[in-house]
Design an enzyme around this catalytic site. Structure first.
Site, mmCIF file in Angstrom:
data_model
loop_
_atom_site.group_PDB
_atom_site.id
_atom_site.type_symbol
_atom_site.label_atom_id
_atom_site.label_comp_id
_atom_site.label_asym_id
_atom_site.label_seq_id
_atom_site.Cartn_x
_atom_site.Cartn_y
_atom_site.Cartn_z
ATOM 1 N N HIS A 7 0.845 -1.188 0.000
ATOM 2 C CA HIS A 7 0.000 0.000 0.000
ATOM 3 C C HIS A 7 0.887 1.246 0.000
ATOM 4 O O HIS A 7 1.594 1.520 0.971
ATOM 5 C CB HIS A 7 -0.922 0.014 1.221
ATOM 6 C CG HIS A 7 -1.957 1.093 1.168
ATOM 7 N ND1 HIS A 7 -3.188 0.919 0.566
ATOM 8 C CD2 HIS A 7 -1.929 2.367 1.606
ATOM 9 C CE1 HIS A 7 -3.880 2.036 0.646
ATOM 10 N NE2 HIS A 7 -3.132 2.936 1.273
ATOM 11 N N HIS A 56 -1.041 6.249 11.031
ATOM 12 C CA HIS A 56 0.240 6.937 11.015
ATOM 13 C C HIS A 56 0.199 8.218 11.828
ATOM 14 O O HIS A 56 -0.853 8.827 12.018
ATOM 15 C CB HIS A 56 0.695 7.233 9.580
ATOM 16 C CG HIS A 56 -0.215 8.156 8.831
ATOM 17 N ND1 HIS A 56 -1.405 7.749 8.303
ATOM 18 C CD2 HIS A 56 -0.096 9.477 8.518
ATOM 19 C CE1 HIS A 56 -2.002 8.750 7.698
ATOM 20 N NE2 HIS A 56 -1.234 9.820 7.816
ATOM 21 N N ASP A 94 0.357 19.159 8.592
ATOM 22 C CA ASP A 94 -1.097 19.128 8.706
ATOM 23 C C ASP A 94 -1.644 18.494 7.431
ATOM 24 O O ASP A 94 -1.112 18.712 6.334
ATOM 25 C CB ASP A 94 -1.673 20.539 8.849
ATOM 26 C CG ASP A 94 -1.587 21.078 10.265
ATOM 27 O OD1 ASP A 94 -0.970 20.409 11.123
ATOM 28 O OD2 ASP A 94 -2.128 22.171 10.514
ATOM 29 N N HIS A 140 -3.804 8.973 13.163
ATOM 30 C CA HIS A 140 -5.071 8.827 12.456
ATOM 31 C C HIS A 140 -4.943 7.730 11.413
ATOM 32 O O HIS A 140 -3.860 7.253 11.101
ATOM 33 C CB HIS A 140 -5.527 10.150 11.838
ATOM 34 C CG HIS A 140 -4.501 10.835 11.003
ATOM 35 N ND1 HIS A 140 -3.503 11.606 11.520
ATOM 36 C CD2 HIS A 140 -4.329 10.858 9.665
ATOM 37 C CE1 HIS A 140 -2.761 12.097 10.552
ATOM 38 N NE2 HIS A 140 -3.231 11.645 9.416
#
Length: 378
Positions: A253, A290, A296, A326
């Site tokens: 991925h 991660h 941001d 997240h």
């Protein structure tokens, strides 16, 4: 140049390959530097790293329905502010009638992403037909106006004081992802020449110039978009998301950085387009958990089925400030190593900024207040 001390080690129970063949009963979390380009460690946890019970404080993940109650605006300078820092500013703009004036950004390059609608964009360099899915890069100082055929909703990403460039595609070569030959430039065509004779309001064409966040107006007794030709290598360019052919790996991925479309000073713009899911039995098939502790992350959802997020629809934007873990929502996590479909079906625009973004005042009116709780499993 930053220099890190390379010392890869394995401690305890771990996978030999990132994002694949995770030890049974574990959840992988990547702690990385420099937005997936720097050193990283992969942690293996007994519980999902996003299994929190609640969130308090300004670092909470946030989501906004940008197109909800979005009023039409006369021009981009009246667009709804969304997020900003010293190097970039995001706005969302709805334009349903032909602009009766020109605009000129003296602060930086403007990236216009057409989310909905279609129309004609006229600028110093000529005419471009635009439609949903188009990126249009307008170099700093370009005069332009939009004439919609269908109401246009656009995400505007200003590169304050800097220039948009194409990323270095390294060993895959300059034609990967998209061939630069697919970039369209404005044409001095019949449509452009015909608009030169259009009279402005009261016979005057006005140009609203933004510099330092303040507006000035220049008035002309003629249409200043009166070029009959040009030559050079500085011009607006158009790229449609359908022309983006994403990098793929059947066995791994890839990180979001593999989908970079444009780079500017201290931020990047990435595009997610439909692609086959990984076919390797042990490979993750959803984004990995991660910590992106240097950037941001902002994601604008354009079209399709957003497989890693629940209850997110086109026109929404999510904002994940750096400093917390997240990753996929619980339903997507359950499909981490299996998928009922063969490919993703989504188009989205991602912005990664090196400096902290501020949420524009008043944006709470279109916020999904419970978004931070959407990872809860109990």
């Amino acid at each position: 140049m930053r220099r890190y001390i390379p010392f890869p080690r394995i401690e305890g129970t771990a996978s030999r390959q990132a994002h694949a063949d995770l030890p049974p009963g574990t959840y992988e979390r990547e702690i990385g530097k420099e937005g997936f380009f720097g050193p990283a460690t992969h942690m293996y946890h007994r519980h999902p790293p996003t299994g929190w019970l609640g969130w308090e404080g300004p670092l909470r993940p946030r989501a906004f329905d940008l197109v909800r109650d979005l009023p039409a605006a006369a021009g981009p300078w009246q667009a709804r502010p969304v997020l900003s820092n010293a190097h970039t500013a995001l706005r969302i703009w709805q334009c349903d009638t032909a602009m009766d004036h020109l605009v000129r950004n003296g602060d930086g390059d403007e990236l216009v992403f057409v989310h909905q609608g279609a129309g004609d964009l006229f600028c110093d360099y000529g005419h471009l037909a635009v439609e949903a899915g188009d990126y249009v890069v307008l170099p700093r100082g370009t005069m332009w106006r939009l004439v919609p055929h269908r109401p246009v909703t656009a995400l505007l990403v200003e590169a304050t004081g800097s220039t948009y460039q194409l990323p270095d595609r390294g060993m895959v070569g300059p034609h990967a992802v998209f061939d630069p030959a697919v970039l369209d430039t404005p044409a001095i065509n019949d449509a452009f020449l015909a608009q030169q004779d259009h009279a402005g309001p009261d016979g005057i064409w006005r140009v609203a110039v933004k510099r330092g966040g303040r507006l000035s107006t220049v008035s002309y007794p003629f249409n200043p978009l009166d070029a009959v030709g040009w030559k050079g290598d500085l011009a607006p360019v158009r790229l449609n998301v359908r022309d983006i052919r994403p990098l793929m790996s059947h066995r791994y991925h890839l990180p979001p950085s593999a989908h970079t479309t444009f780079v500017a000073d201290r931020f990047v713009v990435c595009t997610f387009t439909p692609r086959p899911f990984e076919t390797d039995e042990g490979a993750l098939k959803v984004p990995f958990f991660h910590n992106n502790d240097d950037y941001d992350e902002v994601l604008f959802y354009h079209a399709g089925d957003f497989f890693s997020r629940d209850n997110i629809k086109a026109g929404m934007l999510t904002f994940h400030p750096c400093g917390f873990t997240h990753g996929p929502h619980p339903k997507a996590l359950a499909r981490a190593f299996r998928q009922s479909k063969e490919a993703t079906d989504e188009y989205a625009v991602m912005l990664d900024t090196r400096d902290a973004l501020e949420v524009a005042p008043g944006l709470e009116a279109v916020e999904l207040a419970a978004y931070a709780e959407s990872w809860r499993t109990r």
